[in-house]
Scaffold this motif. Structure first.
Motif, PDB file in Angstrom:
ATOM      1  N   ILE A  67       0.833  -1.210   0.000  1.00 35.08           N
ATOM      2  CA  ILE A  67       0.000   0.000   0.000  1.00 35.08           C
ATOM      3  C   ILE A  67       0.862   1.253   0.000  1.00 35.08           C
ATOM      4  CG2 ILE A  67      -1.628   1.331   1.391  1.00 35.08           C
ATOM      5  CD1 ILE A  67      -2.909  -1.345   2.206  1.00 35.08           C
ATOM      6  N   VAL A  68       1.931   1.246   0.779  1.00 31.53           N
ATOM      7  CA  VAL A  68       2.832   2.401   0.815  1.00 31.53           C
ATOM      8  C   VAL A  68       3.464   2.632  -0.554  1.00 31.53           C
ATOM      9  CG1 VAL A  68       4.990   3.289   1.778  1.00 31.53           C
ATOM     10  CG2 VAL A  68       3.308   2.216   3.284  1.00 31.53           C
ATOM     11  N   LYS A  69       3.931   1.562  -1.194  1.00 27.42           N
ATOM     12  CA  LYS A  69       4.581   1.695  -2.503  1.00 27.42           C
ATOM     13  C   LYS A  69       3.607   2.144  -3.574  1.00 27.42           C
ATOM     14  CE  LYS A  69       8.231  -1.659  -1.519  1.00 27.42           C
ATOM     15  NZ  LYS A  69       8.817  -2.993  -1.849  1.00 27.42           N
ATOM     16  N   VAL A  75      -1.048   5.889  -7.236  1.00 28.79           N
ATOM     17  CA  VAL A  75      -2.127   4.998  -7.669  1.00 28.79           C
ATOM     18  C   VAL A  75      -3.154   4.854  -6.539  1.00 28.79           C
ATOM     19  CG1 VAL A  75      -2.690   2.649  -8.412  1.00 28.79           C
ATOM     20  CG2 VAL A  75      -0.591   3.749  -9.218  1.00 28.79           C
ATOM     21  N   THR A  76      -4.437   4.887  -6.906  1.00 24.06           N
ATOM     22  CA  THR A  76      -5.518   4.650  -5.943  1.00 24.06           C
ATOM     23  C   THR A  76      -5.749   3.146  -5.805  1.00 24.06           C
ATOM     24  OG1 THR A  76      -6.596   6.719  -6.567  1.00 24.06           O
ATOM     25  CG2 THR A  76      -7.934   5.114  -5.389  1.00 24.06           C
ATOM     26  N   LEU A  77      -5.944   2.681  -4.577  1.00 24.80           N
ATOM     27  CA  LEU A  77      -6.166   1.259  -4.316  1.00 24.80           C
ATOM     28  C   LEU A  77      -7.529   1.061  -3.671  1.00 24.80           C
ATOM     29  CD1 LEU A  77      -5.014  -1.658  -4.227  1.00 24.80           C
ATOM     30  CD2 LEU A  77      -4.077  -1.103  -1.976  1.00 24.80           C
ATOM     31  N   VAL A  78      -8.280   0.078  -4.173  1.00 18.68           N
ATOM     32  CA  VAL A  78      -9.568  -0.298  -3.592  1.00 18.68           C
ATOM     33  C   VAL A  78      -9.466  -1.752  -3.129  1.00 18.68           C
ATOM     34  CG1 VAL A  78     -12.051  -0.566  -3.959  1.00 18.68           C
ATOM     35  CG2 VAL A  78     -10.811   1.281  -5.103  1.00 18.68           C
ATOM     36  N   VAL A  79      -9.624  -1.977  -1.827  1.00 20.44           N
ATOM     37  CA  VAL A  79      -9.506  -3.316  -1.244  1.00 20.44           C
ATOM     38  C   VAL A  79     -10.882  -3.776  -0.784  1.00 20.44           C
ATOM     39  CG1 VAL A  79      -8.463  -4.714   0.567  1.00 20.44           C
ATOM     40  CG2 VAL A  79      -7.135  -2.876  -0.504  1.00 20.44           C
ATOM     41  N   LEU A  80     -11.357  -4.885  -1.333  1.00 19.26           N
ATOM     42  CA  LEU A  80     -12.650  -5.465  -0.942  1.00 19.26           C
ATOM     43  C   LEU A  80     -12.423  -6.668  -0.036  1.00 19.26           C
ATOM     44  CD1 LEU A  80     -14.923  -3.886  -2.335  1.00 19.26           C
ATOM     45  CD2 LEU A  80     -13.063  -4.166  -3.944  1.00 19.26           C
ATOM     46  N   ASP A  85     -11.345 -13.114   4.493  1.00 21.05           N
ATOM     47  CA  ASP A  85     -10.832 -11.961   5.230  1.00 21.05           C
ATOM     48  C   ASP A  85     -11.638 -11.684   6.495  1.00 21.05           C
ATOM     49  OD1 ASP A  85      -8.780 -11.258   3.327  1.00 21.05           O
ATOM     50  OD2 ASP A  85     -10.383 -10.526   2.016  1.00 21.05           O
ATOM     51  N   SER A  86     -10.951 -11.205   7.514  1.00 16.00           N
ATOM     52  CA  SER A  86     -11.615 -10.771   8.749  1.00 16.00           C
ATOM     53  C   SER A  86     -12.075  -9.336   8.577  1.00 16.00           C
ATOM     54  CB  SER A  86     -10.650 -10.881   9.928  1.00 16.00           C
ATOM     55  OG  SER A  86     -11.127 -10.138  11.031  1.00 16.00           O
ATOM     56  N   VAL A  87     -13.358  -9.093   8.806  1.00 11.58           N
ATOM     57  CA  VAL A  87     -13.911  -7.743   8.676  1.00 11.58           C
ATOM     58  C   VAL A  87     -13.225  -6.790   9.652  1.00 11.58           C
ATOM     59  CG1 VAL A  87     -15.978  -6.328   8.981  1.00 11.58           C
ATOM     60  CG2 VAL A  87     -16.143  -8.541   7.825  1.00 11.58           C
ATOM     61  N   SER A  88     -13.106  -7.183  10.909  1.00  8.60           N
ATOM     62  CA  SER A  88     -12.521  -6.300  11.919  1.00  8.60           C
ATOM     63  C   SER A  88     -11.042  -6.047  11.658  1.00  8.60           C
ATOM     64  CB  SER A  88     -12.723  -6.882  13.321  1.00  8.60           C
ATOM     65  OG  SER A  88     -12.116  -8.151  13.422  1.00  8.60           O
ATOM     66  N   MET A  89     -10.315  -7.069  11.147  1.00  6.61           N
ATOM     67  CA  MET A  89      -8.894  -6.874  10.888  1.00  6.61           C
ATOM     68  C   MET A  89      -8.673  -5.878   9.747  1.00  6.61           C
ATOM     69  SD  MET A  89      -5.856  -9.260   9.560  1.00  6.61           S
ATOM     70  CE  MET A  89      -6.010  -8.367   8.025  1.00  6.61           C
ATOM     71  N   LEU A  90      -9.477  -5.987   8.684  1.00  6.65           N
ATOM     72  CA  LEU A  90      -9.358  -5.028   7.583  1.00  6.65           C
ATOM     73  C   LEU A  90      -9.778  -3.634   8.026  1.00  6.65           C
ATOM     74  CD1 LEU A  90     -10.684  -6.974   4.443  1.00  6.65           C
ATOM     75  CD2 LEU A  90      -8.315  -6.468   5.056  1.00  6.65           C
ATOM     76  N   ASN A  91     -10.818  -3.570   8.854  1.00  8.75           N
ATOM     77  CA  ASN A  91     -11.333  -2.262   9.272  1.00  8.75           C
ATOM     78  C   ASN A  91     -10.416  -1.536  10.261  1.00  8.75           C
ATOM     79  OD1 ASN A  91     -13.636  -1.964   7.727  1.00  8.75           O
ATOM     80  ND2 ASN A  91     -14.942  -3.057   9.180  1.00  8.75           N
ATOM     81  N   GLU A  92      -9.597  -2.285  10.993  1.00  8.01           N
ATOM     82  CA  GLU A  92      -8.801  -1.642  12.040  1.00  8.01           C
ATOM     83  C   GLU A  92      -7.798  -0.628  11.470  1.00  8.01           C
ATOM     84  OE1 GLU A  92      -5.340  -5.113  12.580  1.00  8.01           O
ATOM     85  OE2 GLU A  92      -6.910  -4.866  14.079  1.00  8.01           O
ATOM     86  N   SER A  93      -7.385  -0.809  10.212  1.00  9.64           N
ATOM     87  CA  SER A  93      -6.448   0.136   9.598  1.00  9.64           C
ATOM     88  C   SER A  93      -7.106   0.965   8.496  1.00  9.64           C
ATOM     89  CB  SER A  93      -5.246  -0.619   9.016  1.00  9.64           C
ATOM     90  OG  SER A  93      -5.679  -1.569   8.044  1.00  9.64           O
ATOM     91  N   LYS A  94      -8.428   0.884   8.380  1.00  8.91           N
ATOM     92  CA  LYS A  94      -9.150   1.537   7.292  1.00  8.91           C
ATOM     93  C   LYS A  94      -8.918   3.044   7.266  1.00  8.91           C
ATOM     94  CE  LYS A  94     -13.844   2.138   5.476  1.00  8.91           C
ATOM     95  NZ  LYS A  94     -15.249   1.655   5.552  1.00  8.91           N
ATOM     96  N   LEU A  96      -6.540   4.824   8.673  1.00  5.71           N
ATOM     97  CA  LEU A  96      -5.133   5.138   8.435  1.00  5.71           C
ATOM     98  C   LEU A  96      -4.796   4.996   6.958  1.00  5.71           C
ATOM     99  CD1 LEU A  96      -2.269   5.751   9.475  1.00  5.71           C
ATOM    100  CD2 LEU A  96      -1.990   3.290   9.881  1.00  5.71           C
ATOM    101  N   LEU A  97      -5.262   3.920   6.332  1.00  6.17           N
ATOM    102  CA  LEU A  97      -4.956   3.673   4.929  1.00  6.17           C
ATOM    103  C   LEU A  97      -5.651   4.669   4.006  1.00  6.17           C
ATOM    104  CD1 LEU A  97      -5.010  -0.244   4.792  1.00  6.17           C
ATOM    105  CD2 LEU A  97      -3.082   1.307   5.154  1.00  6.17           C
ATOM    106  N   ALA A  98      -6.745   5.260   4.482  1.00  6.16           N
ATOM    107  CA  ALA A  98      -7.422   6.283   3.686  1.00  6.16           C
ATOM    108  C   ALA A  98      -6.492   7.466   3.422  1.00  6.16           C
ATOM    109  CB  ALA A  98      -8.689   6.752   4.384  1.00  6.16           C
TER     110      ALA A  98
END
Length: 430
Positions: A67-69, A75-80, A85-94, A96-98
């Motif tokens: 994501i950093v690179k 480039v815009t990244l969209v992660v589904l 995938d764990s919903v809470s694990m993906l959401n915990e950095s949502k 920040l990654l925005a």
């Protein structure tokens, strides 16, 4: 606007005890080169970024570094989120990654505006509207009622998912009209999904998704958008004969049956791909891009004698080849494993899977006693046990059908529970 469609990375996967870290890193490095070569504006990962809900630390680190690179390349990244995938694990950095120009949509919600995104091109101008649909869990779209039959639940779920797409599409059309007035441009609309569409070809590595009792979603129920980027099925393919509805497939083979027809001497190219979609003012171009085979893999089938001949192709391989071997006709041998070990000595190969062919002779009780559970899927074990019973007459057949449905629901619940397992504090995958 140039978009790359990819899915089903399954970072952190263990493949017959083998770690896939080097393959995944090689793919990511290759993907970054593709982004530079084609001046990509955005990337869509259509679900199953990770292999489990509690991925090892190296997999999470690989994800974050990517994501950093990508952000550094503009480039815009969209992660589904996918079913793995764990919903809470993906959401915990949502949040920040925005800040790194990355949109994370881990699950569906009633807040439709969170799932309709406007992505900008490299010049900072609106380029495409995304109806970002992740893996849809039953509780997110429908409430079941007591007494509903499996057919009722199936129809209700299918209708609810269709309505969800329709609502997002209507919101996307409203957004499109607004932006058209502001920019005098009609932006294309792209939808995503992580599910099984009717008529697709699956592979052994795909865990069947049963959204409730819904086995597959009718592609006719998708909204009329410019492109639909799908995930979950690991074989790249077109859906419903529509060039604009596609599975990109997994970037690396996640099971041996995903490499059928691939020559080990074919410059290390695989039948894996990502999809490039380019939108111009008047046109749309869809171009699959082949992904290199970063780890040599092959499936051999035949008698012990023919297998010895087939192994000669690996005589001068510089990189160790992972093998799946199907033994035919000689599958009755009790010392089969030691014989395979003997004929593979001297070759730069490693046998990760040894299977006995399912010939009529191997259906006998003697043969079944020589099979191990590692050679069978849960459904194969269940079907073997079910085949012993006798179901004669209409009522008996209905009972057989109910038993099979209940078994599918049990397996589905266990798999969903596994994917929803939350990572424990300071826990690494072992």
């Amino acid at each position: 606007m140039k978009i790359l469609h990819t899915s089903d990375w399954h970072l952190g996967q263990n493949f017959f005890t083998k770690n896939r870290k080097e393959e995944h890193q090689a793919f990511i490095d290759w993907l970054l080169d593709v982004v530079l070569k084609h001046d990509i504006d955005a990337i869509i990962i259509a679900g199953d970024v990770f292999d489990t809900g509690a991925p090892p630390s190296y997999a999470r680190e690989m994800y974050n570094q990517f994501i950093v690179k990508i952000n550094q390349l503009g480039v815009t990244l969209v992660v589904l989120g996918g079913n793995h995938d764990s919903v809470s694990m993906l959401n915990e950095s949502k949040q920040l990654l925005a800040c790194l120009n990355t949109y994370v949509i881990a699950n569906t919600s009633e807040e439709l505006t969170d799932q309709v995104l406007v992505l900008n091109d490299r010049q900072g101008q609106p380029g495409v509207i995304i109806c970002a649909v992740p893996f849809i869990r039953p509780r997110d779209v429908v409430q079941s009622s007591a007494g509903d039959s499996s057919i009722d639940k199936n129809q209700a779920l299918g209708a609810a998912i269709k309505r969800h797409y329709e609502k997002l599409h209507q919101l996307a059309l409203t957004t499109q009209a607004r932006l058209q007035q502001e920019t005098n441009k009609t932006l294309p609309i792209v939808a995503t999904g992580h599910l099984t569409a009717l008529g697709v070809t699956s592979s052994e590595s795909v865990r069947d998704i049963y959204i409730g009792s819904l086995e597959a979603f009718d592609a006719k129920a998708f909204p009329p958008v410019d492109y639909i980027a799908l995930g979950h099925i690991h074989r790249p393919q077109i859906v419903a004969k529509s060039d604009s509805i596609r599975y990109s497939g997994s970037p690396i083979p996640l099971s041996f049956d995903e490499i059928k027809g691939v020559s080990i001497n074919d410059e290390s190219m695989s039948n894996k791909q990502i999809v490039l979609i380019e939108f111009t003012d008047q046109n749309k171009r869809i171009e699959p891009i082949s992904v290199p085979l970063f780890q040599p893999m092959a499936t051999l089938k035949g008698t012990l004698e023919s297998l010895e001949q087939q192994l000669q192709q690996f005589e001068h391989c510089p990189q160790t080849v992972w093998l799946c071997i199907h033994v035919e006709h000689d599958d009755y041998l009790s010392d089969l494993q030691s014989r395979i070990q003997a004929i593979t000595e001297g070759y730069n190969v490693e046998v990760l899977q040894l299977r006995r062919s399912r010939t009529q002779q191997s259906q006998s009780l003697t043969q079944q006693s020589k099979e191990t559970l590692a050679e069978l899927t849960p459904y194969e074990v269940f079907n073997k046990r079910l085949s012993i019973e006798h179901f004669e007459g209409e009522q008996a057949e209905l009972r057989k059908q109910r038993i099979s449905e209940q078994f599918q629901q049990i397996v589905m619940k266990l798999e969903n529970d596994m994917t929803e397992t939350e990572p424990k504090p300071n826990e690494d995958s072992k």
